[in-house]
Write a protein that holds these residues in place. Structure first.
Motif, PDB file in Angstrom:
ATOM      1  N   THR A 140       8.717  -5.953 -11.943  1.00 44.21           N
ATOM      2  CA  THR A 140       7.499  -4.937 -11.256  1.00 44.21           C
ATOM      3  C   THR A 140       7.289  -5.272 -10.075  1.00 44.21           C
ATOM      4  O   THR A 140       7.881  -5.994  -9.198  1.00 44.21           O
ATOM      5  N   LEU A 141       6.002  -4.565  -9.620  1.00 43.92           N
ATOM      6  CA  LEU A 141       5.849  -4.679  -8.310  1.00 43.92           C
ATOM      7  C   LEU A 141       5.260  -6.169  -7.920  1.00 43.92           C
ATOM      8  O   LEU A 141       4.579  -6.699  -8.818  1.00 43.92           O
ATOM      9  N   PHE A 142       5.502  -6.688  -6.701  1.00 48.06           N
ATOM     10  CA  PHE A 142       4.794  -7.982  -6.520  1.00 48.06           C
ATOM     11  C   PHE A 142       3.455  -8.102  -5.858  1.00 48.06           C
ATOM     12  O   PHE A 142       3.260  -7.309  -4.951  1.00 48.06           O
ATOM     13  N   MET A 143       2.889  -9.100  -6.196  1.00 47.34           N
ATOM     14  CA  MET A 143       1.415  -9.364  -5.538  1.00 47.34           C
ATOM     15  C   MET A 143       1.452  -9.343  -4.090  1.00 47.34           C
ATOM     16  O   MET A 143       0.643  -8.960  -3.099  1.00 47.34           O
ATOM     17  N   GLU A 144       2.745  -9.788  -3.440  1.00 46.06           N
ATOM     18  CA  GLU A 144       2.922 -10.159  -2.125  1.00 46.06           C
ATOM     19  C   GLU A 144       3.030  -8.737  -1.211  1.00 46.06           C
ATOM     20  O   GLU A 144       3.033  -8.738  -0.090  1.00 46.06           O
ATOM     21  N   LEU A 145       3.279  -7.598  -2.058  1.00 47.99           N
ATOM     22  CA  LEU A 145       3.165  -6.295  -1.442  1.00 47.99           C
ATOM     23  C   LEU A 145       1.810  -6.044  -0.684  1.00 47.99           C
ATOM     24  O   LEU A 145       1.600  -5.152   0.205  1.00 47.99           O
ATOM     25  N   LEU A 146       0.668  -6.394  -1.509  1.00 51.98           N
ATOM     26  CA  LEU A 146      -0.824  -5.996  -0.900  1.00 51.98           C
ATOM     27  C   LEU A 146      -0.981  -6.238   0.293  1.00 51.98           C
ATOM     28  O   LEU A 146      -1.814  -5.371   1.118  1.00 51.98           O
ATOM     29  N   PRO A 147      -0.835  -7.655   0.809  1.00 55.70           N
ATOM     30  CA  PRO A 147      -1.250  -7.558   2.380  1.00 55.70           C
ATOM     31  C   PRO A 147      -0.436  -6.581   3.207  1.00 55.70           C
ATOM     32  O   PRO A 147      -1.182  -6.695   4.144  1.00 55.70           O
ATOM     33  N   LYS A 148       0.530  -6.214   2.872  1.00 55.98           N
ATOM     34  CA  LYS A 148       1.292  -5.388   3.860  1.00 55.98           C
ATOM     35  C   LYS A 148       0.449  -4.021   3.714  1.00 55.98           C
ATOM     36  O   LYS A 148       0.856  -2.951   4.696  1.00 55.98           O
ATOM     37  N   LEU A 149      -0.461  -3.613   2.935  1.00 60.53           N
ATOM     38  CA  LEU A 149      -1.231  -2.307   2.985  1.00 60.53           C
ATOM     39  C   LEU A 149      -2.451  -2.473   3.624  1.00 60.53           C
ATOM     40  O   LEU A 149      -3.170  -1.451   3.442  1.00 60.53           O
ATOM     41  N   VAL A 150      -2.756  -3.660   4.114  1.00 62.00           N
ATOM     42  CA  VAL A 150      -4.091  -4.053   4.916  1.00 62.00           C
ATOM     43  C   VAL A 150      -3.763  -4.066   6.229  1.00 62.00           C
ATOM     44  O   VAL A 150      -2.734  -4.855   6.778  1.00 62.00           O
ATOM     45  N   ARG A 151      -4.396  -3.109   6.948  1.00 60.11           N
ATOM     46  CA  ARG A 151      -4.377  -3.152   8.565  1.00 60.11           C
ATOM     47  C   ARG A 151      -5.645  -2.738   9.151  1.00 60.11           C
ATOM     48  O   ARG A 151      -6.041  -1.696   8.973  1.00 60.11           O
ATOM     49  N   ASP A 152      -5.881  -3.418  10.327  1.00 57.74           N
ATOM     50  CA  ASP A 152      -7.064  -3.009  11.075  1.00 57.74           C
ATOM     51  C   ASP A 152      -8.121  -2.502  10.400  1.00 57.74           C
ATOM     52  O   ASP A 152      -8.961  -1.910  10.658  1.00 57.74           O
ATOM     53  N   GLY A 153      -8.622  -3.464   9.298  1.00 56.43           N
ATOM     54  CA  GLY A 153      -9.623  -3.552   8.709  1.00 56.43           C
ATOM     55  C   GLY A 153      -9.848  -2.438   7.443  1.00 56.43           C
ATOM     56  O   GLY A 153     -10.854  -1.949   6.855  1.00 56.43           O
ATOM     57  N   LYS A 154      -8.695  -1.650   7.062  1.00 55.18           N
ATOM     58  CA  LYS A 154      -8.557  -0.960   6.284  1.00 55.18           C
ATOM     59  C   LYS A 154      -7.207  -1.264   5.242  1.00 55.18           C
ATOM     60  O   LYS A 154      -6.457  -1.712   5.576  1.00 55.18           O
ATOM     61  N   ALA A 155      -7.445  -0.800   3.951  1.00 52.95           N
ATOM     62  CA  ALA A 155      -6.579  -0.861   2.936  1.00 52.95           C
ATOM     63  C   ALA A 155      -6.012   0.424   2.547  1.00 52.95           C
ATOM     64  O   ALA A 155      -6.758   1.139   1.946  1.00 52.95           O
TER      65      ALA A 155
END
Length: 272
Positions: A140-155
């Motif tokens: 399934t999806l990996f938790m390590e994907l989540l930081p990649k969705l956060v940028r410049d103070g926005k998720a």
């Protein structure tokens, strides 16, 4: 035992390499640019090679009893098919005793309309028909994907992503791969890998941001807006990779029961 990990320098491959090394195995990692993987030099042997170069694959396979394919084409959806095809064709002659592959929880003929899924299905078929005992990890999806969705103070969440996902930690996946390495009962299995928590993408992001990026605003971007943004210069990866994947995740169902996987390889314990 001697293990070759192809795709061992990435987000999901590196934890497998480190876990195998920690378990006492000699690990070889095939990389197109081994000089960029110096952080792994203390735990594995780095060799230069390319999946489109059969000679380099033959050299990398020499002396390895077990091979794990952890491929990511980063938009080249066909890489997994090509890689599995060449390795599966060479593995029997090289004396490989176990051939394994990471795949996805949504990999099913019902989702074969998406090029990535079609390529993964073909890759699985090459591995299964190689004549070498195999194991496939449909994750399934990996938790390590989540930081990649956060940028410049926005998720940022692209499009509606309402389906709950049983998020898995890369370390738990790596532990499963390592256990399956020498387990006779793991041969010939397709393992359905799930984590202990079912969360929507928004729920998962909010938990991540609460602990790792406090104050981050979680935002939904309609696919239409993302498609417009993808046209701007410098957004090639958004156009080629991220947007198609998020469209896919918004539609595709995940399949499989993790009961047998957990019984054989241990139940993942990591929660967000």
């Amino acid at each position: 035992m001697d293990a070759l990990v192809i795709g061992g320098t990435g987000m999901l491959g590196e934890p497998v390499v480190r876990q195998l090394a920690a378990s006492g195995h000699h690990v070889r990692v095939l990389s197109r640019t081994p000089e960029r993987a110096g952080r792994l030099a203390s735990v594995c042997e780095l060799v230069k090679g390319d999946l489109d170069d059969r000679t380099s694959i033959e050299r990398a396979l020499t002396g390895c009893e077990w091979v794990h394919l952890n491929l990511n084409g980063n938009g080249d959806w066909d890489l997994e098919r090509r890689g599995a095809q060449v390795v599966a064709s060479l593995a029997p002659r090289a004396g490989v005793q176990r051939l394994s592959l990471i795949s996805g929880a949504s990999v099913d003929e019902r989702n074969a309309w998406f090029p990535m899924t079609r390529a993964k299905l073909d890759a699985e078929q090459f591995v299964q028909s190689s004549g070498v005992p195999f194991q496939i990890f449909r994750c399934t999806l990996f938790m390590e994907l989540l930081p990649k969705l956060v940028r410049d103070g926005k998720a940022l969440i692209m499009g509606p992503q309402p389906k709950p996902t049983w998020w898995i930690a890369a370390a738990d996946y790596a532990a499963m791969v390592s256990r399956a390495f020498t387990l006779p009962a793991a041969a010939g299995k397709i393992f359905h890998v799930r984590g202990p928590q079912a969360l929507s993408m928004e729920e998962a992001l909010r938990i991540y941001c609460e602990h790792r990026a406090p104050g981050t605003k979680v935002m939904h971007l309609p696919f239409g807006l993302v498609q417009c943004l993808a046209l701007f210069p410098g957004n090639r990866d958004l156009r080629r990779v991220a947007l198609p994947l998020m469209r896919y995740f918004s539609k595709a169902e995940e399949y499989g029961d993790p009961t047998e996987t957990n019984a054989l390889l241990g139940t993942p314990r990591t929660i967000l």
